[in-house]
Design a protein around this motif. Structure first.
Motif, short mmCIF file in Angstrom:
data_model
loop_
_atom_site.label_atom_id
_atom_site.label_comp_id
_atom_site.label_asym_id
_atom_site.label_seq_id
_atom_site.Cartn_x
_atom_site.Cartn_y
_atom_site.Cartn_z
N PRO A 464 11.80 2.27 4.87
CA PRO A 464 12.72 1.14 4.75
C PRO A 464 12.18 -0.09 5.47
N THR A 465 12.29 -1.24 4.81
CA THR A 465 11.85 -2.49 5.42
C THR A 465 13.02 -3.46 5.44
N GLY A 466 12.90 -4.51 6.27
CA GLY A 466 13.97 -5.49 6.36
C GLY A 466 14.12 -6.30 5.09
N SER A 467 13.05 -6.41 4.35
CA SER A 467 13.04 -7.26 3.15
C SER A 467 11.71 -7.04 2.44
N THR A 468 11.60 -7.58 1.23
CA THR A 468 10.31 -7.51 0.55
C THR A 468 9.24 -8.28 1.34
N ALA A 469 9.65 -9.36 2.00
CA ALA A 469 8.69 -10.09 2.84
C ALA A 469 8.12 -9.16 3.91
N GLU A 470 8.98 -8.33 4.51
CA GLU A 470 8.46 -7.40 5.50
C GLU A 470 7.61 -6.32 4.83
N SER A 471 8.00 -5.95 3.62
CA SER A 471 7.17 -4.99 2.89
C SER A 471 5.75 -5.53 2.71
N LEU A 472 5.66 -6.82 2.36
CA LEU A 472 4.33 -7.40 2.14
C LEU A 472 3.56 -7.49 3.46
N ALA A 473 4.25 -7.83 4.53
CA ALA A 473 3.58 -7.86 5.83
C ALA A 473 3.09 -6.47 6.21
N THR A 474 3.90 -5.48 5.86
CA THR A 474 3.52 -4.09 6.15
C THR A 474 2.31 -3.67 5.30
N LEU A 475 2.34 -4.06 4.04
CA LEU A 475 1.19 -3.77 3.17
C LEU A 475 -0.07 -4.38 3.77
N ARG A 476 0.03 -5.63 4.19
CA ARG A 476 -1.12 -6.33 4.76
C ARG A 476 -1.66 -5.58 5.98
N ARG A 477 -0.76 -5.25 6.89
CA ARG A 477 -1.18 -4.59 8.13
C ARG A 477 -1.72 -3.18 7.86
N THR A 478 -1.06 -2.47 6.98
CA THR A 478 -1.47 -1.09 6.69
C THR A 478 -2.88 -1.06 6.11
N VAL A 479 -3.14 -1.91 5.14
CA VAL A 479 -4.46 -1.88 4.49
C VAL A 479 -5.52 -2.39 5.46
N ARG A 480 -5.19 -3.45 6.20
CA ARG A 480 -6.19 -4.00 7.12
C ARG A 480 -6.56 -2.99 8.20
N GLU A 481 -5.57 -2.29 8.72
CA GLU A 481 -5.84 -1.40 9.85
C GLU A 481 -6.25 0.00 9.42
N HIS A 482 -5.65 0.49 8.34
CA HIS A 482 -5.88 1.90 7.99
C HIS A 482 -6.60 2.09 6.67
N GLY A 483 -6.74 1.01 5.90
CA GLY A 483 -7.45 1.10 4.64
C GLY A 483 -6.60 1.63 3.51
N ALA A 484 -7.04 1.39 2.30
CA ALA A 484 -6.37 1.91 1.12
C ALA A 484 -7.31 1.78 -0.07
N ILE A 485 -7.20 2.72 -1.01
CA ILE A 485 -7.94 2.60 -2.27
C ILE A 485 -7.05 1.95 -3.32
N THR A 486 -5.75 2.22 -3.25
CA THR A 486 -4.84 1.66 -4.24
C THR A 486 -3.61 1.04 -3.58
N ALA A 487 -3.02 0.08 -4.27
CA ALA A 487 -1.73 -0.49 -3.89
C ALA A 487 -0.97 -0.77 -5.18
N GLY A 488 0.34 -0.75 -5.05
CA GLY A 488 1.16 -1.04 -6.23
C GLY A 488 2.33 -1.91 -5.84
N VAL A 489 2.93 -2.52 -6.85
CA VAL A 489 4.13 -3.32 -6.62
C VAL A 489 5.02 -3.22 -7.84
#
Lengths: 566, 566
Positions: A464-489
């Motif tokens: 759960p996130t506070g908003s889609t804006a927080e979801s995007l911030a989370t996506l940014r942080r997650t990929v930058r710090e932990h990496g990802a091969i795929t993302a979806g929206v």
């Protein structure tokens, strides 16, 4: 276009003629990036009895030493157990590394001097023979990875061959940019010009090491293997101890074709290790080994990047794949698509979504607003529905590949609130197979520890996130710090889609938007989709691009004065 | 073809039109590899007063803070002393790294979104302006490196610009292979095909760090700088503390053009350090820094390769360049060619020959057989003859760039038997310049310690071997163990030439055969010669090839379903 049947005559010159059209089409395909493939993905294209013959060929290996006549074999080792139950009982050469690598190095000059076009033709013949044996390889993939039969066939055979050919096409395109020679004429004002003839030779880096993975030994192993080989490098294949057979067959086919075409079969070799040695690490540090391709854990991947400095090291490691759910105009399609993604091969893919970011306040859909809890419940229901029939469930899920994944799944309830518990399914045909449905767990929020590390296997997290804006911030942080091969929206709002794409560009991850039909975020199509970006911690390489192939060779030039032609 | 004069109007679109022909010609040149250049190498092509104006522009910098309006400047630092004598007294910004890198990172999206063609056009405009200021840059190169004026002009300005444009052409060629989008249509038997639209974006890796060297700040620094920039990466330039000015001018020109074209000037910045800090090392380990280009010592190069694992690291390090002398049909030409090679810029080039391998039993020549001792004596006489005139000597030798090289030269007599002692030459114009002729030292044989390490500067070793066969074995071992950028061979026997070429292929080093005219083994021509192979310990990169540019960007894709067009 289909691949030519395996050649009867196999001189390198004949192979060049035979495979030129396929090679040129592949080189065109990687530039155009539409759909293309020379390798049929349905078993029936391989003949009415293909599957039965493949199974028979697989069964003939069981309980015997695998037929490979390599130099420097110390003993036969191997203890594979099918995730579907039975032990394979096949044994493989454990090499005297000094003897094996010396033989491989001796094979370099003739292979190098054959040139890019002949090497490519030989490699395409290897791929053609692997293609013809797709059913046999599929059976070997199924019984080492736990993939279900249909997936083992497609991903293990034709799609892996596609990824190989794609990497070969990139490498050939790069090598074709190097002219064999040039005349350099530099004006000198009123004096006669300086004139030099220059020869340019594509030279392999040295011996390449492919460290295979358990889950996709061929799909993840082939690009590096065949890219290195076509660039002139001998390749030693060190498979995962749990998934040797698919790569052993591959090595045997490669050796057969190389020998028939007049080259040393030692250009491709298998290196199976004992449980009490660290053969992959030992090989990776050998000075003769100048290229390493690896798919697996972040720990060993980073060790390779740090320690194997004599080599160009290409790694694919762990990541935390994420989907942002903002809104949808096809709620049922979204749920069905996600349910399949999370279930396919029990989520044991480097491309499977782990974190589903959903605003705590719920989302808008074509079926009206849905709360966070409702989205979780509906996704759980979609998964249950998809996997309600045992036959369909086992055909999608396959089997759990290793006890470590089963153990992680057992502890899934410690990660948060279980929205959908994993179930064991009795496989009607293989009673010892460990078949499990995915667990869906709601965590407290984006900062939950579980959401910041890879939970490899059938565990998905509702975040759960506070908003889609927080979801995007989370996506940014997650990929930058932990990496990802795929993302979806998922969103009906073009502004949200654009903002997500901007995040994807910023952190370097492939994005799929609003997948509701028959393409899934965890699928990557050769010649079209780049698998990995090399821009985030999940992988330092992409399958396949110029950066994946160009470091596998260098150019050595030789120049001398020439007189003007009279 | 010549480069267009600097633009008056500098919108990115206008620059694309303006520089398209030059860019396309450069892309063609790297594939054809004949002679080509848009940058004139003779000063007179730049106008009658170009040299005087360049000198005046250089002198205007002296004793003042260099005009750069960078963010986050803590203080002005700098203490350059010309190898020709005077202190420069110019100071440069020492950055607050946090502030500077943050500003650089913010500049990325707009530069990335401009696309490869616009970025290339802006870079070509930067190069056009640098070209127009060649005489000024030459003066700055001369008074930081000690190069003689003619060499500082050619190598420091047009040839460096050529190497930049060459690297840019490679990068553009690679980026042009990535389509902006594609339609992927996969047949599904009797069902409607799957249809997806895919967007592909070239995405820079991150901030690039160029660590400049003392001897060739522009020639060695430009390829990485401009290749990174054209791929979308901001570039922070950390010059050698002894050679800041040429790169400061370069940075200032780049910032000016970027701003005029509507981009952030912070895409290129200078970072000068204090003597008591290790700014290069600090920058190299920053997580924002994803690319490092370095030319210099093996020690720091290997440190970068090992420690800067968040970055793609391109290094050129020490080597032991070797020439095999077997026989010649132009003894005088060979001696003259070698004498010039050993003398040019006092041997302070990464391409200068160090070890001359000569059979102890002597060689056959067009002037009859020559003993090992005679070859040494004749080469010494050729060097003496070449450098007998003070004006010519200083024009070839330039000045010793650093006290460490002078000290090494003082100890040359400890390496073996001195065949030709180094002489100091009084520079008629610059009495404080340290001008020295090369030392020629005969060592005991291939195993002599001196022959197994780089003696950077004007020290050449005559190495007696048992035979040409032993010379070739020595060449093989030397390059494999210690690296080399160049190798040469003199022989009248095609079999020896072929055997030497085979060794060059085996160990990966560029070979020049029988150079007796106006091309020297230490010269490397842009668009034609590959400088370094990345195949031996002297360099892990080549200037320039696909492997040098491709890791500077990744591709991020975005895909979604599309309906069939109605």
């Amino acid at each position: 276009m289909t691949v030519p049947a395996p050649a009867v005559e196999t001189s390198a010159e004949q192979l060049v003629e035979r495979h030129r059209a396929t090679l040129d089409a592949a080189v065109a395909a990687i530039a155009e990036r539409g759909w293309w493939s020379p390798y049929a993905e349905v078993p029936k294209a391989y003949g009415e009895n293909a599957l039965a013959e493949g199974r028979a060929a697989f069964e003939a290996y069981l309980g015997t030493p695998f037929p490979l006549d390599q130099l420097g074999t110390l003993e036969q080792v191997g203890d594979e157990r099918s995730p579907y139950g039975p032990r394979l009982g096949v044994t493989y050469p454990r090499p005297d590394v000094d003897v094996l690598l010396a033989a491989m190095r001796e094979a370099i000059p003739a292979w190098r001097d054959a040139g890019a076009e002949q090497r490519a033709a030989v490699v395409l013949e290897i791929l053609a023979r692997l293609n013809a044996r797709s059913a046999e390889i599929a059976e070997a993939v199924m019984h080492t990875t736990g993939q279900a039969p249909a997936m083992a066939f497609q991903a293990g055979a034709p799609h892996a061959q596609d990824r190989a050919l794609e990497a070969v096409a990139w490498a050939v395109a790069e090598m074709r940019r190097i002219p064999s020679d040039a005349l350099w004429v530099k004006p000198q004002g009123k004096r006669p010009p300086l004139r030099m003839h220059k020869r340019f030779t594509v030279v392999p880096r040295g011996i390449a090491l492919v460290i295979g993975c358990n889950t996709f030994p061929t799909w993840n192993g082939y690009p590096g293997l065949f890219a290195s080989l076509v660039c002139g490098n001998p390749v030693v294949v060190k498979p995962s101890s749990r998934a040797i057979l698919p790569l052993a067959i591959t090595v045997a086919v490669a050796r057969e074709v190389l020998a028939e075409a007049g080259f040393s079969p030692d250009l491709v070799a298998l290196a199976a290790g004992r449980a009490d040695e660290r053969l992959a690490a030992e090989l990776a540090l050998r000075p003769e080994v100048r290229i390493v391709d690896y798919t697996g854990s972040t720990g060993f991947g980073e060790w390779l990047e740090r320690e194997a400095r004599q080599a160009a090291v290409f790694t694919e490691k762990a990541g935390v794949n994420t989907v942002v759910i903002d809104s949808t105009d096809d709620y049922a399609g979204m749920l069905a698509n996600l349910a399949f993604t999370l279930s396919l091969y029990s989520g044991q893919m480097c491309t499977t979504t782990q974190n589903l970011l959903v605003p705590a306040g719920g989302i808008e859909t074509d079926q009206g607003p849905k709360t966070f809890e409702q989205v979780g419940a509906d996704l759980a229901a979609a998964i249950d529905g998809l996997l309600g029939d045992v036959g369909r469930a086992t055909a999608i899920l396959g089997a759990i590949v290793s006890p470590a994944i089963a153990e992680r799944l057992e502890r899934a309830d410690t990660l948060g609130d279980v929205v959908l518990a994993s179930r064991r399914i009795e496989h009607p045909q293989f009673p010892d197979a460990d078949v499990r449905t995915p667990a869906l767990v709601a965590v407290s929020g984006p900062q939950a520890p579980a959401a910041s590390e890879e939970q490899f296997g059938p565990i998905a997290l509702l975040v759960p996130t506070g908003s889609t804006a927080e979801s995007l911030a989370t996506l940014r942080r997650t990929v930058r710090e932990h990496g990802a091969i795929t993302a979806g929206v998922y969103s009906t709002d073009e502004a949200v889609l654009a903002a997500t794409e901007e995040v994807a560009l910023e952190v370097g991850v492939a994005l799929s938007a609003n997948l509701t039909q028959g393409v899934y975020v965890n699928q990557s199509a050769a010649y079209s989709d780049f698998h990995g970006t090399a821009l985030n911690p999940a992988a330092n390489a992409s399958l396949a691009d110029a950066a994946f192939v160009a470091p596998r060779f260098g150019v050595v030039q030789s120049r001398r004065h020439v007189e003007e032609e009279g």
